[in-house]
Design an enzyme around this catalytic site. Structure first.
Site, PDB file in Angstrom:
ATOM      1  CG  HIS A  34      -0.313   0.171   2.534  1.00  0.00           C
ATOM      2  ND1 HIS A  34       0.207   1.366   2.970  1.00  0.00           N
ATOM      3  CD2 HIS A  34      -0.122  -0.719   3.551  1.00  0.00           C
ATOM      4  CE1 HIS A  34       0.684   1.232   4.188  1.00  0.00           C
ATOM      5  NE2 HIS A  34       0.517  -0.024   4.561  1.00  0.00           N
ATOM      6  CB  SER A 100       1.359   5.826  -4.242  1.00  0.00           C
ATOM      7  OG  SER A 100       1.756   7.153  -4.044  1.00  0.00           O
TER       8      SER A 100
END
Length: 273
Positions: A34, A100
């Site tokens: 994540h 990301s």
């Protein structure tokens, strides 16, 4: 923090990992890294569709449930934890996905892993030098008015703090999280030269998926930068999801799912979705 070359020296005893087992005969194992200042559940709209895959999502220190040490707030350290976790679990036939900051974490981990464990790497809006061109927009996200910051925080971390009922408790958690995020963002800037360089070492099939309207990175420049300078081993396929934002799996869910189906089941990626 001390850097490790031997994965056996990395302590993963406190690493929290979300696991969703395959409901059918397992095709492969998906491991998801994540991004910055989120809880792993922000990816649930997609991971709940992965009924044919074992799915793992480590929770990085600072984003986890059971506390952390400030010295652990490091994307490089997250990469070490990811690699050590995969080796410790003896996972194979892996589809590694990073979003990301998590994309840079995956790239760093690949430099430590036995490369044969991972079949393909999916980079979703990856952190790179290109993000520096949006530095002030990223920085401004810390300066939103209190009500807006609280609304965003609740939307992102409702699953983590499902037991909170009063506003004072939410404000306390937001204050702690903001302090963590500022420390981590400073460490991201410090470690970015190392993280950026690791993309150049990738030899496995890599799929780059970008969002057309990403506020945190210049999409066209990122696309060009990765294709021309970072991954030049003819192992990169890249795509842009139209009318999507940084979390393209939430802003353009159906288009994102089509792109992921092409990657997972057909090893291909169209230029746009």
């Amino acid at each position: 923090m001390k850097r490790f070359s031997d994965l056996n020296q990395i302590d993963i005893s406190k690493l929290e990992v979300f696991f969703q087992p395959a409901k059918k005969t397992k095709k492969q194992t998906v491991v998801f890294a994540h991004g910055f200042s989120v809880f792993h559940s922000y990816f649930q709209s997609f991971y709940k569709t992965l009924t044919d895959y074992d799915y793992y999502a480590p929770l990085w220190p600072g984003h986890n449930v059971n506390g952390f040490d400030y010295k652990e707030l490091s994307p490089i350290h997250y990469g070490e934890l990811l690699a050590a976790f995969i080796e410790n679990k003896d996972l194979e036939n892996i589809v590694l996905i990073g979003h990301s900051m998590g994309a840079a974490v995956c790239s760093y981990a690949m430099n430590l892993l036995n490369a044969k464990r991972v079949e393909k790497l999916i980079l979703l809006a990856p952190l790179s030098y290109c993000n520096l061109l949006r530095y002030f927009k990223i920085k401004s996200s810390f300066k939103k008015d209190k009500a807006e910051r609280m609304a965003n925080f609740k939307a992102m971390f409702q699953t983590k703090f499902s037991n909170l009922t009063d506003e004072n408790s939410w404000e306390n958690e937001l204050s702690k999280h903001s302090k963590m995020a500022k420390k981590l963002s400073n460490n991201i800037l410090k470690e970015l030269p190392v993280l950026n360089k690791t993309y150049k070492n990738l030899k496995l099939p890599v799929f780059l998926v970008l969002a057309q309207n990403d506020l945190f990175m210049p999409t066209k420049l990122t696309l060009s930068y990765f294709n021309k300078y970072l991954i030049k081993n003819n192992n990169l396929q890249s795509s842009v999801i139209l009318n999507s934002e940084h979390q393209m799996f939430n802003s353009k869910y159906e288009s994102f799912c089509k792109a992921m189906d092409d990657i997972l089941n057909h090893n291909k990626l169209s230029k746009i979705y």
